[in-house]
Enzyme design. Structure first.
Site, PDB file in Angstrom:
ATOM      1  N   HIS A 120       0.821  -1.210   0.000  1.00 57.47           N
ATOM      2  CA  HIS A 120       0.000   0.000   0.000  1.00 57.47           C
ATOM      3  C   HIS A 120       0.865   1.274   0.000  1.00 57.47           C
ATOM      4  O   HIS A 120       0.509   2.271  -0.619  1.00 57.47           O
ATOM      5  CB  HIS A 120      -0.946  -0.030   1.190  1.00 57.47           C
ATOM      6  N   LYS A 166      -9.349  12.580  -4.427  1.00 53.28           N
ATOM      7  CA  LYS A 166     -10.460  11.888  -3.747  1.00 53.28           C
ATOM      8  C   LYS A 166     -10.462  12.201  -2.256  1.00 53.28           C
ATOM      9  O   LYS A 166      -9.420  12.194  -1.625  1.00 53.28           O
ATOM     10  CB  LYS A 166     -10.274  10.375  -3.948  1.00 53.28           C
ATOM     11  N   THR A 204     -14.348  -1.919  -0.997  1.00 53.12           N
ATOM     12  CA  THR A 204     -15.799  -1.898  -1.240  1.00 53.12           C
ATOM     13  C   THR A 204     -16.121  -1.643  -2.722  1.00 53.12           C
ATOM     14  O   THR A 204     -17.245  -1.864  -3.153  1.00 53.12           O
ATOM     15  CB  THR A 204     -16.452  -0.760  -0.440  1.00 53.12           C
TER      16      THR A 204
HETATM   17  C1  R5P Z   1      -6.669   3.711  -0.879  1.00 53.19           C
HETATM   18  O1  R5P Z   1      -5.761   4.411  -0.478  1.00 53.19           O
HETATM   19  C2  R5P Z   1      -6.453   2.494  -1.730  1.00 53.19           C
HETATM   20  O2  R5P Z   1      -5.458   2.675  -2.686  1.00 53.19           O
HETATM   21  C3  R5P Z   1      -7.751   2.093  -2.417  1.00 53.19           C
HETATM   22  O3  R5P Z   1      -8.139   3.133  -3.292  1.00 53.19           O
HETATM   23  C4  R5P Z   1      -8.860   1.863  -1.424  1.00 53.19           C
HETATM   24  O4  R5P Z   1      -8.434   1.014  -0.391  1.00 53.19           O
HETATM   25  C5  R5P Z   1     -10.062   1.259  -2.120  1.00 53.19           C
HETATM   26  O5  R5P Z   1     -11.097   1.091  -1.199  1.00 53.19           O
HETATM   27  P1  R5P Z   1     -12.631   1.057  -1.665  1.00 53.19           P
HETATM   28  O6  R5P Z   1     -12.732   0.001  -2.732  1.00 53.19           O
HETATM   29  O7  R5P Z   1     -13.381   0.674  -0.416  1.00 53.19           O
HETATM   30  O8  R5P Z   1     -13.002   2.410  -2.135  1.00 53.19           O
END
Ligand code: R5P
Length: 309
Positions: free
Chosen positions: A131, A194, A225
């Site tokens: 990450h 975002k 999600t």
């Molecule tokens: C965030 O920093 C990650 O890179 C992903 O964008 C995030 O974990 C995605 O989560 P979700 O599918 O719940 O929006």
């Protein structure tokens, strides 16, 4: 001479471990993993590992607490059986998102996981699309943060994407990953600003870059999600994008409905067991190659799409 290293699998993703071993033409090491009646995990390694280099494949997903504990117990058993080196292959490094103290009284779980792995006896870590790159610094052992970019780019080429496309980072956090894709493919990059309101809810603010009349490829490390992909794909279409592709290394973790998104084609990898109906590319060849190169003391640069120094 027979192969001197051994590959073992925890129970979180045996299919991937089997494929890694198959790519290397070696059998998986024999190990017995059971639970005591009180649900404690009980492990016995069923073959000699004395003075051997061993690799343990265990992804930390779906039941992260159980599978992480199981990994620690396997590593402890291997260490006490006199393995020479123990490489943990963790295709999806769970708990990575809590990697800094950004609120009062919160933990840094990525660091805790690193400490526990080292304490158990892991001497080397191989993982994929962490990450945050800096999690490597939480370890005092070598970390190979491999990337699914190689197999994804092959897939894109197969799918005959138009020449005029743009890579899109769905948030600032993914911009490093997206930038590497854009650099390798020599195409433009756009970034979405975002804001996340809650762990399940995000709000897109703006698309920085030009997508009008172009195909776009959204790249991200995780889909939990699916909300990030949903918002990002809609924003791209609103900005005039033609086809929207998406490539996500890990996930999806929750039930996810592609029809809610404005995505024409979406691929994941098998760093976690793939859910039914999900299209994925396998990362087994990458981990197999990494084991082979590492065991034969060669550089892994080719796996990072970098030229060897
Ligand atoms: C965030 O920093 C990650 O890179 C992903 O964008 C995030 O974990 C995605 O989560 P979700 O599918 O719940 O929006």
């Amino acid at each position: 001479m027979s192969c001197q290293y051994k590959i073992f699998s925890g129970s979180s993703h045996i299919e991937l471990a089997k494929n890694v071993a198959k790519n290397l033409n070696v059998p998986l090491g024999k190990i017995d993993i059971k639970s005591f009646p009180d649900n404690e995990i009980c492990v016995q390694v069923l073959e000699n590992v004395r003075n051997r280099d061993v690799f343990v494949v265990q992804t930390i997903a779906n039941r992260p607490n159980h599978f992480f504990m199981e990994l620690l117990i396997i590593v402890d058993a291997l260490k006490r059986a006199s393995a020479k080196s123990i490489t943990a292959i963790i295709p999806y490094f769970g708990y990575a998102r809590q990697d800094r103290k950004d609120k009062v009284r919160v933990p840094i779980t990525a660091k805790l996981i690193a400490d526990l792995l080292e304490k158990a006896g892991v001497t080397h870590l191989m993982t994929m699309d962490l990450h945050a790159d800096q999690i490597q610094g939480f370890f005092n052992i070598p970390v190979d943060n491999l990337t699914a970019r190689v197999v994804f780019i092959e897939k894109l080429r197969d799918k005959g994407l138009s020449k005029d496309f743009v890579i899109v980072a769905p948030d600032i956090g993914s911009s490093k990953l997206a930038n590497r894709f854009a650099k390798d493919l020599q195409v433009d990059l756009a970034v979405i600003d975002k804001r996340r309101i809650t762990p399940e809810k995000v709000e897109d603010i703006a698309l920085i870059g030009e997508v009008e009349g172009k195909d776009v490829v959204i790249v991200d490390d995780i889909c939990s999600t699916g909300e990030t992909l949903r918002q990002a794909s809609k924003l791209c279409k609103k900005g005039g994008a033609r086809k929207v592709f998406a490539l996500v290394t890990h996930g999806p973790f929750a039930d996810f409905n592609l029809s809610d998104c404005a995505i024409d084609k979406l691929y994941f990898t098998d760093t976690i067991p793939p859910k039914e109906g999900i299209e994925y590319v396998s990362v087994a060849p990458i981990f197999a190659k990494a084991i082979d190169l590492s065991y034969t003391s060669q550089s892994l640069s080719s796996l990072f799409c970098e030229k060897e120094q």
